[in-house]
Design a protein around this motif. Sequence first.
Motif, PDB file in Angstrom:
ATOM      1  N   GLU A 237     -24.975  22.361  29.405  1.00 59.02           N
ATOM      2  CA  GLU A 237     -23.656  23.450  29.981  1.00 59.02           C
ATOM      3  C   GLU A 237     -22.971  22.579  31.011  1.00 59.02           C
ATOM      4  N   LYS A 238     -21.370  22.993  30.948  1.00 61.65           N
ATOM      5  CA  LYS A 238     -20.411  22.449  31.653  1.00 61.65           C
ATOM      6  C   LYS A 238     -20.115  23.593  32.711  1.00 61.65           C
ATOM      7  N   GLY A 239     -19.711  23.373  33.749  1.00 63.14           N
ATOM      8  CA  GLY A 239     -19.169  24.176  34.749  1.00 63.14           C
ATOM      9  C   GLY A 239     -18.906  24.192  36.258  1.00 63.14           C
ATOM     10  N   THR A 240     -18.807  24.797  36.903  1.00 57.18           N
ATOM     11  CA  THR A 240     -18.761  24.603  38.322  1.00 57.18           C
ATOM     12  C   THR A 240     -19.463  25.671  39.406  1.00 57.18           C
ATOM     13  N   SER A 241     -19.918  25.330  40.384  1.00 59.02           N
ATOM     14  CA  SER A 241     -20.958  25.924  41.337  1.00 59.02           C
ATOM     15  C   SER A 241     -20.807  25.759  42.925  1.00 59.02           C
ATOM     16  N   LYS A 242     -20.896  26.661  43.651  1.00 57.82           N
ATOM     17  CA  LYS A 242     -21.146  26.616  45.063  1.00 57.82           C
ATOM     18  C   LYS A 242     -22.587  26.346  45.359  1.00 57.82           C
ATOM     19  N   ILE A 243     -22.919  25.164  45.739  1.00 58.35           N
ATOM     20  CA  ILE A 243     -24.608  24.935  46.054  1.00 58.35           C
ATOM     21  C   ILE A 243     -24.832  24.244  47.428  1.00 58.35           C
ATOM     22  N   SER A 244     -25.879  24.265  47.951  1.00 56.40           N
ATOM     23  CA  SER A 244     -26.315  23.311  48.993  1.00 56.40           C
ATOM     24  C   SER A 244     -26.961  22.122  48.540  1.00 56.40           C
ATOM     25  N   ASN A 245     -26.580  20.876  49.208  1.00 59.64           N
ATOM     26  CA  ASN A 245     -27.310  19.701  48.659  1.00 59.64           C
ATOM     27  C   ASN A 245     -28.657  19.373  49.420  1.00 59.64           C
ATOM     28  N   SER A 246     -29.024  18.216  49.021  1.00 61.53           N
ATOM     29  CA  SER A 246     -30.502  17.958  49.638  1.00 61.53           C
ATOM     30  C   SER A 246     -30.587  18.018  51.223  1.00 61.53           C
ATOM     31  N   GLN A 247     -29.361  17.935  51.698  1.00 61.07           N
ATOM     32  CA  GLN A 247     -29.031  18.035  53.182  1.00 61.07           C
ATOM     33  C   GLN A 247     -28.861  19.371  53.864  1.00 61.07           C
ATOM     34  N   ASN A 248     -28.496  20.437  52.812  1.00 61.75           N
ATOM     35  CA  ASN A 248     -28.382  21.535  53.297  1.00 61.75           C
ATOM     36  C   ASN A 248     -26.590  21.723  53.608  1.00 61.75           C
ATOM     37  N   LYS A 249     -25.921  20.883  53.091  1.00 60.18           N
ATOM     38  CA  LYS A 249     -24.516  20.981  53.247  1.00 60.18           C
ATOM     39  C   LYS A 249     -24.122  21.938  52.075  1.00 60.18           C
ATOM     40  N   ALA A 250     -23.075  22.768  52.468  1.00 62.87           N
ATOM     41  CA  ALA A 250     -22.171  23.665  51.452  1.00 62.87           C
ATOM     42  C   ALA A 250     -21.468  22.681  50.571  1.00 62.87           C
ATOM     43  N   MET A 251     -21.637  22.538  49.135  1.00 58.98           N
ATOM     44  CA  MET A 251     -20.776  21.951  48.407  1.00 58.98           C
ATOM     45  C   MET A 251     -20.241  22.504  47.186  1.00 58.98           C
ATOM     46  N   LEU A 252     -19.133  21.915  46.708  1.00 57.47           N
ATOM     47  CA  LEU A 252     -18.446  22.472  45.477  1.00 57.47           C
ATOM     48  C   LEU A 252     -18.516  21.511  44.407  1.00 57.47           C
ATOM     49  N   ALA A 253     -19.306  22.051  43.331  1.00 60.37           N
ATOM     50  CA  ALA A 253     -19.960  21.001  42.232  1.00 60.37           C
ATOM     51  C   ALA A 253     -19.240  21.363  41.059  1.00 60.37           C
ATOM     52  N   GLY A 254     -18.891  20.262  40.322  1.00 64.99           N
ATOM     53  CA  GLY A 254     -18.313  20.242  39.020  1.00 64.99           C
ATOM     54  C   GLY A 254     -19.310  19.481  37.991  1.00 64.99           C
ATOM     55  N   TYR A 255     -19.795  20.029  36.874  1.00 60.99           N
ATOM     56  CA  TYR A 255     -20.701  19.160  36.060  1.00 60.99           C
ATOM     57  C   TYR A 255     -20.503  19.221  34.854  1.00 60.99           C
ATOM     58  N   ALA A 256     -21.043  18.176  33.940  1.00 63.54           N
ATOM     59  CA  ALA A 256     -20.640  18.248  32.536  1.00 63.54           C
ATOM     60  C   ALA A 256     -21.820  17.258  31.886  1.00 63.54           C
ATOM     61  N   PRO A 257     -22.170  17.577  30.773  1.00 67.75           N
ATOM     62  CA  PRO A 257     -23.170  16.790  30.093  1.00 67.75           C
ATOM     63  C   PRO A 257     -22.860  15.494  29.223  1.00 67.75           C
ATOM     64  N   VAL A 258     -23.675  14.570  29.238  1.00 71.12           N
ATOM     65  CA  VAL A 258     -23.279  13.517  28.247  1.00 71.12           C
ATOM     66  C   VAL A 258     -23.890  13.651  27.093  1.00 71.12           C
ATOM     67  N   ALA A 259     -23.234  13.939  25.905  1.00 72.95           N
ATOM     68  CA  ALA A 259     -23.645  14.473  24.758  1.00 72.95           C
ATOM     69  C   ALA A 259     -24.631  13.436  24.226  1.00 72.95           C
ATOM     70  N   SER A 260     -24.305  12.180  24.118  1.00 71.84           N
ATOM     71  CA  SER A 260     -25.394  11.207  23.151  1.00 71.84           C
ATOM     72  C   SER A 260     -26.496  10.857  23.895  1.00 71.84           C
ATOM     73  N   SER A 261     -26.662  11.157  25.035  1.00 71.08           N
ATOM     74  CA  SER A 261     -27.978  10.721  25.916  1.00 71.08           C
ATOM     75  C   SER A 261     -28.665  12.058  26.691  1.00 71.08           C
ATOM     76  N   GLY A 262     -28.266  13.241  26.584  1.00 70.19           N
ATOM     77  CA  GLY A 262     -28.698  14.022  27.294  1.00 70.19           C
ATOM     78  C   GLY A 262     -28.748  14.226  28.944  1.00 70.19           C
ATOM     79  N   TRP A 263     -27.918  13.095  29.019  1.00 64.02           N
ATOM     80  CA  TRP A 263     -27.533  13.048  30.801  1.00 64.02           C
ATOM     81  C   TRP A 263     -26.738  14.081  31.357  1.00 64.02           C
ATOM     82  N   GLY A 264     -26.759  14.045  32.761  1.00 64.69           N
ATOM     83  CA  GLY A 264     -25.700  15.004  33.086  1.00 64.69           C
ATOM     84  C   GLY A 264     -24.946  14.350  34.279  1.00 64.69           C
ATOM     85  N   ILE A 265     -23.844  14.652  34.450  1.00 67.44           N
ATOM     86  CA  ILE A 265     -22.948  13.915  35.529  1.00 67.44           C
ATOM     87  C   ILE A 265     -22.476  15.086  36.497  1.00 67.44           C
TER      88      ILE A 265
END
Length: 522
Positions: A237-265
Amino acid sequence: MIKKLLPALNLRFLILLLAFSAALSTLVGSFYSIYQVQKEQLTSHTLKSNLAYAQKLASATDNFLKAALQQLEYSAKIIEQLPNDVQLLNKEAIRLNLQTDSFNSVVINIHGVISATSPHLEKIIDKPINSPGALEALKEKRPLISKPYMSAAGNLIVFISQPLFDSKGNYLGYIGGSLYLKEKNILNALLEQHYYEGGSYLYVVSSNKRILYHPEANRIGSLVTNNTVVDAVLNGEKGTSKISNSQNKAMLAGYAPVASSGWGIVAQRPLKATLSSLDILTIEVVKRTIPIALITFVFIGLFAHFIARPLKRLADTANTLNDPVSLEKLKAVKSWYFESEKLKLAMLKGVSILQMQIGQLRHDAQTDPLTGTHNRRSLNRLLEQLISQQTPLAILEIDIDFFKRVNDTFGHDKGDETLKSLTDIIKKLSRKDDIVARIGGEEFVLVLPNENSESAFKIAERLREIVESTKIDTIGYITVSIGIATWPEHGTDIDQVYKCADKALYYAKEHGRNRCVIADVN
């Protein structure tokens, strides 16, 4: 405390308070609405930007991986023609490693053993290799991008491989390139171009949720858990989300997959950093608004003063309506607008009526409506006056015996007539300075100033005998019980004297009724 605050709540203050509240609520509401709209716009813009950047880097990474596979495929076709030419194998491994920075190392496996490497590692030549990437390449016999693993040399790597086949289609082995995740290569250089100011950063995760790239090098290779964004991007999936990172800081994230490897950025930016410019802008707007608001409040204050002045004078006069000169004060008030003039006329009309009624109201407030005697409030006030003057006094608490039987037998109307008859008897017996009061249903109090227990007892006995011998129409004869207590003999304050009289009355009731009892002295 409330009484101290009440004088401040005049009309002028209320007008100012209303105007200030309305202006402030409007101002705050406007600021809040604008802030929320701007916040949503900034948040939405940042999320979209991060998504676009994540997609761009995912596409670039995908192109890099495809290019790496193409390089390996080109070399594989050369090697497949002369798979046993060691010199050719070494030359091709060196060329593939040094021509670009796509790989940190290159290895060629023929018939299950290492035939050539770059950089050259003599100790593993002609030996099998059992790393996860090598075993997966030998097993799958197809182009592969491995999951990250730790190599025998202690490097965290991703292994990209291309199978080798002879002219008859028989599997010969593979040629592969390794990406050292914690060392420099084209993939790291590509990802490090991201803009990291203000706490924004990106990271890459593999299909098994291990971090392949992170600006904090110590995070590379670690496992990511309980992260909805990572779960989504690894599901393609690709999209956006409001999340908390590992340090509990509110973050605005955008994400997209790398099709050939199954990775995610994942590209993300702190919410606080995103809104910092909006906070500064809001403060500047408030600073520029304050002078205009202050000027507005000054004008409101002046208008409030002129509006409230006639009403204040009317209100001040209303506090002294029982004063004979209040009519003249009302006439002197200048009412310059319609409502205040109407109020002034209404007050003038009502003053005369009010002054007539004040006397009646005072009398009613201090009098029992049935018997015309003092009520409890009036009685307490008169007792306080006597005590403040240090006047000794006796209290006779008088209660009609079996009065409920009178009401039940003859009705409440006859009961009321009985109470009136008893009142008349008490009044006839009492002297000029004595105080007669009704404090309950059938309970009366007779206060005898300057009397002690003995003299009060004689008066009480005389009253009891008169009541006992007086016939009441329809009802017949009644009796009373009387409790007697004196001040200061039975207590230092009137409540103590009341309690002593109550006890004496209770004793009289419990011991036969139709008797007078003097309270014991504690």
